[in-house]
Design an enzyme around this catalytic site. Structure first.
Site, PDB file in Angstrom:
ATOM      1  N   GLY A   9      15.289 -26.252 -63.279  1.00 43.20           N
ATOM      2  CA  GLY A   9      14.612 -27.362 -63.927  1.00 43.20           C
ATOM      3  C   GLY A   9      15.600 -28.471 -64.227  1.00 43.20           C
ATOM      4  O   GLY A   9      16.648 -28.578 -63.595  1.00 43.20           O
ATOM      5  N   CYS A  10      15.281 -29.282 -65.195  1.00 46.93           N
ATOM      6  CA  CYS A  10      16.126 -30.411 -65.574  1.00 46.93           C
ATOM      7  C   CYS A  10      17.530 -29.945 -65.916  1.00 46.93           C
ATOM      8  O   CYS A  10      17.708 -29.034 -66.726  1.00 46.93           O
ATOM      9  CB  CYS A  10      15.509 -31.120 -66.777  1.00 46.93           C
TER      10      CYS A  10
END
Length: 178
Positions: A9-10
């Site tokens: 993810g981020c």
């Protein structure tokens, strides 16, 4: 020292999860797995480069093992959602383990198989396990992001719960004072 490279993810959230662990010397947010050299954040966010937001970890295996890093990786994101983590959607947010040697490949594949065989999640694990591609560090303003901007809403609502989860599950692995 050894290296580990993960996408979950981020990269602001993933960096925050790993940077306070004993034995982790350095965590660099960056991009890997795409079609162009030295991409910018804007290019990666377009979804057209094929790059993934990843972190490159330098760690001391005498203090924290790759297997322990894998356990933290699996337990701090959802490895069953293709190209998505929560509200972050796109190929740049895919779950990935990018191995640096045959032992890392074997450990990652065995762990993934164990999770799927044991139905650890309601859906199958879709994490890609590939040889480490070229890694391009992200722009300076992305480095150490959570520690510098932890008060911002995204950090409070997305990164903070992951950091708190690491403290709760792996508190004994954290650096003193964290």
């Amino acid at each position: 020292m050894q290296k580990a490279t993960f996408g979950a993810g981020c990269f602001w959230c993933v960096e925050a999860v790993f940077q306070n662990l004993n034995g982790v010397e350095k965590v660099v947010s960056g991009y890997a797995g795409g079609r162009i050299a030295n991409p910018t954040y804007k290019e990666v966010c377009s979804g057209l480069t094929g790059h993934n937001e990843v972190i490159d970890i330098t760690f001391d295996p005498a203090v924290i093992s790759y297997k322990e890093l894998l356990e933290i990786f699996w337990k701090t994101h959802d490895p069953t959602t293709l190209n998505r983590q929560g509200n972050d959607v796109g190929t740049q947010y895919r779950s990935g383990i990018y191995y640096h040697n045959d032992e890392q490949k074997q450990l990652a594949e065995e762990y993934k198989q164990k999770l799927n065989d044991g139905h650890a999640f309601p859906n199958p694990v879709v994490t890609e396990i590939l040889p480490v591609p070229n890694f391009y560090p992200a722009e300076d303003y992305h480095q150490n992001y959570f520690n510098l901007h932890g008060h911002e809403p995204y950090c409070q609502f997305v990164a903070r719960p992951k950091v708190d989860k690491v403290k709760a599950l792996f508190g004994e692995k954290l650096k003193a004072g964290v």
